[in-house]
Scaffold this active site. Structure first.
Site, short mmCIF file in Angstrom:
data_model
loop_
_atom_site.label_atom_id
_atom_site.label_comp_id
_atom_site.label_asym_id
_atom_site.label_seq_id
_atom_site.Cartn_x
_atom_site.Cartn_y
_atom_site.Cartn_z
N TYR A 51 -45.42 -35.58 41.60
CA TYR A 51 -45.07 -36.96 41.29
C TYR A 51 -46.34 -37.79 41.06
CZ TYR A 51 -42.52 -41.38 41.51
OH TYR A 51 -41.96 -42.60 41.21
N CYS A 68 -3.20 -22.45 5.11
CA CYS A 68 -4.01 -22.43 3.89
C CYS A 68 -4.36 -23.82 3.36
CB CYS A 68 -3.32 -21.60 2.82
SG CYS A 68 -4.47 -21.06 1.50
N GLU A 79 -1.25 -15.70 5.73
CA GLU A 79 -0.10 -16.42 5.18
C GLU A 79 0.87 -15.44 4.49
OE1 GLU A 79 0.47 -20.18 2.03
OE2 GLU A 79 -1.45 -19.14 2.22
N LYS A 87 -38.19 -37.58 40.49
CA LYS A 87 -39.31 -37.45 39.57
C LYS A 87 -38.87 -37.75 38.13
CE LYS A 87 -41.44 -33.84 42.43
NZ LYS A 87 -41.91 -32.44 42.50
N TYR A 135 -1.56 -26.51 -8.51
CA TYR A 135 -2.57 -26.75 -9.53
C TYR A 135 -3.31 -25.45 -9.80
CZ TYR A 135 -5.43 -26.99 -5.28
OH TYR A 135 -6.02 -26.71 -4.08
N SER A 137 -50.56 -27.69 28.07
CA SER A 137 -51.64 -28.52 27.54
C SER A 137 -52.09 -28.01 26.18
CB SER A 137 -52.82 -28.55 28.51
OG SER A 137 -53.40 -27.27 28.69
N LYS A 175 4.35 -25.07 6.28
CA LYS A 175 3.17 -25.56 5.56
C LYS A 175 3.44 -26.97 5.06
CE LYS A 175 0.03 -23.87 1.91
NZ LYS A 175 -0.19 -22.71 1.00
N LYS A 220 -16.12 -18.76 -3.31
CA LYS A 220 -15.06 -19.30 -2.45
C LYS A 220 -15.26 -18.93 -0.98
CE LYS A 220 -10.15 -20.28 -2.83
NZ LYS A 220 -8.88 -19.91 -3.51
N ASN A 279 -52.13 -30.76 45.68
CA ASN A 279 -51.89 -32.04 45.02
C ASN A 279 -53.12 -32.93 44.95
OD1 ASN A 279 -49.29 -31.43 44.39
ND2 ASN A 279 -48.35 -32.57 46.06
#
Length: 692
Positions: A504, A187, A62, A647, A137, A384, A131, A220, A467
């Site tokens: 499967y 900012c 900035e 599957k 403050y 497992s 901006k 900060k 299988n």
């Protein structure tokens, strides 16, 4: 050009822009208060350096052109006039440079002074963003000098001899890179309850930028990290933050020059703080990833509707994206193991959560299921093993004896002595009810009934041979659960489901409750290591777990060859560490295969870069060239998109564990079971210069 089995890979494949990356840079120049000429020189030098590094966007702090901590000097006519002069000079001096520059400067318009970001690209001032929120403050008094940009939408300003767009309603969009769209705020704007970047993102901005002069106080820096990360996550965007640094007046304040680059909540890069040198930090932002996230989140669209469709209120200022140099060196962290925790500070927490998601899922299912027994098949392999230790921890938490776990090891024709020994050692160490059932007699009867050649002594090790064994084990488990009043715990993992590396209707695809279904193979290995390192079990159990981790992954359905070589899973389907990488980027982000290959190439081409999970064994560190990556990726794509969805469409229940996604047909992944992989294979082959 790189020669592989695909021929000459087109050079475009290695260019980051081909894959939707935008190189952004955060610049922190050393400034002198009220000295625009000095500051412009530093800004130009950094712009030139960034252009040579291939940056597409450079974000400065900035008011860096005049200095922020000028107080009432801001209102001096000489400073205002010289700043305007240096803006024009800066535009001319950067005419041949590639990046879009966002420079903080005071500008005068219609009797008011504004704190702005000036967007400059290749000699043209594209626009000026004032901006909106002016802090007034504590130590801030900006309303003493500046007017708010609120209400200036749709305006223009005379600057450098021309009329340029002015207002908070500007988006800077690369016309030849649709996802390179920049929104700017300054900012205090993002410290407000409703940052302008929210509307900027909803209007299409993918890269949100903040030019800041935030002074430093204790704590900060953490606040800036929090705001930047949360804004990038909430807005599904990148967030680029640059704060003022050395040279600003320290009459009452101090400055640290914090810069950060964030993407979807992740910190990608940050600058060194309190540096006395001109600083540049880079990262390559994945705008394609951002776009994909927005596509898959209807909430993003709904928010735009709720806020009155901000896109209609923004002006898109187009520019032609022309990189200053070819960019092939990807500047961003690419995790080799995206499913595995790799942050030292969060490691224990992430592993704790992953493990306990499984444990709590099983506890709830146990309490809701008639019967008191959990039935599980134990092979001595990773999956497992992990399912068993999850079940053991569930018993401990419920105050139920581990003897309620009925664990069966069921050796077949290829079961090795070491895995069988590990299975028994694990069951004894855990303290479950353990039994052994030899499935070979039943398998021989089945082979004979079928007329399979193996029943006549012929060594025919086909898919039927494999299988029959896998199916018998599951048949036993289900019938044992019927007989003894329990339910079957599935052991199959996410990686196997992605590849279809499961039979499967058998235990790695079917069960009463699948505790591993949301956990990929690489994470299972790491969670077992975490259980050992964090003391989840006793030393005897840890010894067995380490032995299992050191065993080669094999289904052990085919006997060893003449040389004693085991049936290797990864020789057939590819390394799980690569397949899990492919799966994460395909499932979680929907990336095209060419981009997955590009990321894998940068992640895996060397073993020397420190991107391994914490505690990863040195002996298991591998590297893969592009040819190897592409070869296994093709196989992954064919399996994932064409041969295995049927599957996954019939999966049992099981908990989602990783944010990387699950493959449940009721959850993250719903796809036709009869789909084809042609589209994905063609995209990859075309990018790599290979004919289909």
């Amino acid at each position: 050009m790189t020669e592989t089995q695909y021929g000459a890979v087109p050079g475009a494949f290695f260019d980051i822009h081909t894959h939707g990356f935008v190189r952004v840079a955060v610049a922190t120049p050393t400034v002198r208060n009220a000295d625009p000429a000095f500051n412009a020189t530093a800004i130009q030098a950094q712009a030139r350096e960034a252009s040579e590094a291939g940056a597409d966007l450079v974000v400065y702090p900035e008011l860096c052109l005049s200095g922020y901590a000028n107080d009432d000097l801001h209102l001096q006519a000489a400073l205002v006039a010289r700043t305007a002069q240096e803006i024009a000079s800066l535009a001319e001096a950067t005419r041949e440079l590639g990046p879009l520059l966002l420079v903080g400067a005071i500008v005068e318009r219609s009797g008011s002074l504004y704190n702005t970001a000036v967007a400059i690209h290749r000699g043209t001032i594209l626009g000026v963003v004032p901006k909106t929120y002016l802090p007034n403050y504590r130590e801030y008094y900006e309303k003493r000098w500046f007017a708010s940009g609120a209400g200036t939408e749709g305006q223009t300003i005379a600057l450098a001899g021309t009329s340029v767009p002015f207002g908070p309603d500007l988006l800077f969009a690369a016309e030849n890179m649709p996802s390179f769209t920049v929104h700017v705020e300054i900012c205090e704007d993002y410290w407000s309850p409703s940052p302008p970047s929210i509307d900027g993102a909803l209007a299409g901005g993918t890269i949100l930028c903040n030019l800041s002069a935030s002074n430093i106080t204790i704590g900060k820096s953490r606040e800036r990290h929090l705001l930047s990360a949360s804004q990038s996550m909430r807005c599904l965007a990148a967030y680029i933050y640059s704060a003022a640094g050395h040279g600003e007046s320290t009459t009452d304040l101090a400055w640290d020059g914090q810069g950060g680059i964030y993407e979807l909540g992740d910190l990608m890069a940050e600058s060194a703080r309190f540096s006395h040198e001109n600083a540049l930090v880079y990262s390559d932002i994945d705008t394609g990833r951002i776009r994909q996230e927005r596509l898959r989140m209807p909430t993003f669209h709904d928010a735009a509707v709720q806020r009155g469709k901000p896109e209609s209120r923004f002006r898109r200022i187009a520019f032609e994206h022309r990189p200053g140099v070819a960019v092939t060196d990807l500047k961003r962290p690419v995790r080799r193991f995206p499913f595995v925790p790799n942050d030292a500070e969060k490691l224990d927490q992430d592993c704790y959560e992953a493990f306990n998601i499984q444990v709590e899922g099983l506890i709830t299912r146990y309490k809701a299921t008639p019967g008191e027994m959990m039935v599980i098949g134990i092979s001595g392999g990773l999956d497992s093993t992990h399912a068993l230790i999850v079940a053991a921890k569930a018993c401990d938490r419920m105050g139920v004896s581990r003897e309620k776990i009925l664990a069966f090891t069921m050796p077949g024709f290829a079961t090795g002595d070491s895995t069988k020994s590990n299975a028994w050692a694990l069951m004894r160490a855990i303290g479950v009810t353990a039994e052994e059932i030899d499935i070979r007699p039943a398998a021989r009867q089945l082979f004979a009934d079928m007329g399979h050649p193996f029943s006549d002594g012929e060594p025919v090790y086909d898919i039927t041979f494999e299988n029959v064994q896998a199916g018998l084990r599951t048949d036993y488990l289900f019938r044992l659960a019927n007989q003894r009043g329990g339910f079957v715990i599935g052991t199959g993992d996410l990686s196997e489901l992605a590849l279809g590396w499961c039979t499967y209707g058998v235990g790695d695809q079917m069960s009463h409750y699948a505790v591993n279904t949301g956990v990929p193979k690489t994470l299972i290995q790491y969670l077992i290591r975490w259980c050992v390192s964090s003391g989840q079990f006793d030393p005897e159990t840890d010894t067995v777990l380490n032995a299992i981790l050191d065993t080669e992954i094999s289904p052990e359905l085919v006997p060893p060859d003449a040389a004693g070589g085991l049936q290797s899973t990864e020789e057939k389907i590819g390394p799980y560490e690569l397949n899990d990488f492919f799966l994460f980027h395909t499932l979680r982000y929907g990336l095209p295969p060419s981009k997955v290959a590009f990321l894998a190439y940068h992640a895996w081409r060397s073993t020397s870069e420190g991107r391994w999970p914490i505690g990863f064994p040195e002996a298991k560190k591998n590297a893969y060239d592009l040819e190897t990556i592409a070869d296994w990726l093709e196989k992954f794509l064919f399996r994932f998109f064409q041969t295995s969805q049927f599957k996954r469409s019939a999966l049992p229940n099981g908990p989602k564990v990783s944010a990387g996604g699950s493959l449940s047909p009721r959850g993250d992944w719903r796809a036709p079971s009869d789909g084809r992989a042609d589209l994905w294979l063609s995209e990859l082959r075309e990018a790599l210069g290979r004919k289909n």
